[in-house]
Scaffold this motif. Structure first.
Motif, PDB file in Angstrom:
ATOM      1  N   ARG A  38       0.822  -1.218   0.000  1.00 35.99           N
ATOM      2  CA  ARG A  38       0.000   0.000   0.000  1.00 35.99           C
ATOM      3  C   ARG A  38       0.851   1.260   0.000  1.00 35.99           C
ATOM      4  N   ARG A  39       2.118   1.138   0.374  1.00 35.90           N
ATOM      5  CA  ARG A  39       3.023   2.285   0.293  1.00 35.90           C
ATOM      6  C   ARG A  39       3.393   2.576  -1.159  1.00 35.90           C
ATOM      7  N   ILE A  40       3.204   1.590  -2.017  1.00 38.66           N
ATOM      8  CA  ILE A  40       3.525   1.752  -3.436  1.00 38.66           C
ATOM      9  C   ILE A  40       2.345   2.338  -4.205  1.00 38.66           C
ATOM     10  N   GLY A  41       1.133   1.885  -3.873  1.00 37.55           N
ATOM     11  CA  GLY A  41      -0.063   2.366  -4.571  1.00 37.55           C
ATOM     12  C   GLY A  41      -1.298   1.659  -4.055  1.00 37.55           C
ATOM     13  N   PRO A  42      -2.470   2.002  -4.596  1.00 33.83           N
ATOM     14  CA  PRO A  42      -3.721   1.369  -4.169  1.00 33.83           C
ATOM     15  C   PRO A  42      -3.695  -0.133  -4.446  1.00 33.83           C
ATOM     16  N   VAL A  43      -4.056  -0.913  -3.434  1.00 29.25           N
ATOM     17  CA  VAL A  43      -4.029  -2.373  -3.537  1.00 29.25           C
ATOM     18  C   VAL A  43      -5.447  -2.913  -3.621  1.00 29.25           C
ATOM     19  N   GLN A  44      -5.659  -3.799  -4.575  1.00 25.70           N
ATOM     20  CA  GLN A  44      -6.939  -4.495  -4.682  1.00 25.70           C
ATOM     21  C   GLN A  44      -6.675  -5.987  -4.526  1.00 25.70           C
ATOM     22  N   LEU A  45      -7.476  -6.643  -3.685  1.00 27.18           N
ATOM     23  CA  LEU A  45      -7.310  -8.068  -3.434  1.00 27.18           C
ATOM     24  C   LEU A  45      -8.480  -8.828  -4.049  1.00 27.18           C
ATOM     25  N   ARG A  46      -8.151  -9.853  -4.823  1.00 24.65           N
ATOM     26  CA  ARG A  46      -9.179 -10.681  -5.457  1.00 24.65           C
ATOM     27  C   ARG A  46      -8.995 -12.133  -5.005  1.00 24.65           C
ATOM     28  N   VAL A  47     -10.047 -12.703  -4.439  1.00 26.94           N
ATOM     29  CA  VAL A  47      -9.999 -14.114  -4.036  1.00 26.94           C
ATOM     30  C   VAL A  47     -10.278 -14.966  -5.276  1.00 26.94           C
ATOM     31  N   VAL A  48      -9.329 -15.813  -5.615  1.00 31.76           N
ATOM     32  CA  VAL A  48      -9.476 -16.663  -6.796  1.00 31.76           C
ATOM     33  C   VAL A  48     -10.140 -17.983  -6.443  1.00 31.76           C
ATOM     34  N   ARG A  49      -9.719 -18.559  -5.296  1.00 34.55           N
ATOM     35  CA  ARG A  49     -10.236 -19.886  -4.955  1.00 34.55           C
ATOM     36  C   ARG A  49     -10.083 -20.132  -3.464  1.00 34.55           C
ATOM     37  N   GLU A  50     -11.091 -20.742  -2.856  1.00 30.28           N
ATOM     38  CA  GLU A  50     -11.021 -21.243  -1.493  1.00 30.28           C
ATOM     39  C   GLU A  50     -11.607 -22.649  -1.515  1.00 30.28           C
ATOM     40  N   HIS A  51     -10.868 -23.618  -1.008  1.00 29.72           N
ATOM     41  CA  HIS A  51     -11.330 -25.000  -1.140  1.00 29.72           C
ATOM     42  C   HIS A  51     -10.588 -25.918  -0.189  1.00 29.72           C
ATOM     43  N   ALA A  52     -11.148 -27.091   0.034  1.00 30.67           N
ATOM     44  CA  ALA A  52     -10.475 -28.135   0.803  1.00 30.67           C
ATOM     45  C   ALA A  52      -9.620 -28.967  -0.145  1.00 30.67           C
TER      46      ALA A  52
END
Length: 198
Positions: A38-52
């Motif tokens: 975040r010190r570099i620029g705006p951060v966006q987080l995208r969840v690709v996958r959650e699974h067992a």
């Protein structure tokens, strides 16, 4: 509890001489990676996958659990200024994901840091780092996430550490995509770091 890579592992506990000063900094930077990004620029987080899934042979030693033990896996991509910069793969024993680490299942698009850095019961191992290879589980995750846009394995550097809470591990592995480095180098924050001896 510290991580001790087996001989067959690509992970190393000290920076490789082949890493640049900038790479050494980001691979072994303490604290939450998201805060640094975040010190570099705006951060966006995208969840690709959650699974067992079953714990892979190449990763079982990291949790000190048997191969094929059930784990809960979370895979995400973080972009800075719209540029895909870091992908991360985190996992914990499946049972722990319903108890001590259940917060991992409720994060949605918030970073893991939101649940890791405000609890004195949580401790963190030292960092390991590596350059990916085609057979590396982290690279297989990257290919699944990025598809035909996935860079070559040897162009990506990664780091990992394990968080412990009452004997239950949560591994966090973070991989820097090639587009991250020039983006970071343009920021005043990163330029200030490059003047320091790492």
């Amino acid at each position: 509890m510290e991580l001790h890579p087996p001989d067959y592992s690509d992970w190393i506990a000290a920076p490789s001489p082949s890493f640049s000063r900038q790479q050494k900094y980001w691979l072994f930077r303490p604290g939450a990676l998201t805060a640094g990004l975040r010190r570099i620029g705006p951060v966006q987080l995208r969840v690709v996958r959650e699974h067992a899934a079953g714990l892979l042979p190449a990763e079982a030693w990291m949790l000190n659990r048997p191969v094929r033990s059930p784990v809960w896996v979370r895979e995400i991509i973080m972009s800075i200024n719209g540029v895909n910069s870091v992908f991360a793969r985190s996992f914990t024993p499946l049972q722990a994901s319903h108890s001590l680490w259940q917060g991992m299942r409720r994060l949605r698009t918030r970073p893991l840091a939101d649940m890791l850095y405000h609890n004195p019961q949580i401790t963190r191992s030292g960092f390991l780092a590596c350059r990916l290879r085609d057979q590396h589980p982290l690279y297989r995750s990257a290919r699944n996430m990025l598809g035909h846009q996935c860079p070559a394995a040897n162009s990506m550097l990664a780091r990992c550490s394990v968080f412990w809470r009452n004997g239950q591990p949560l591994l966090v592995a973070e991989c820097f995509l090639p587009d991250f480095w020039p983006l970071a180098a343009k920021s005043a924050y990163d330029q200030g770091l490059s003047l320091k001896q790492i």
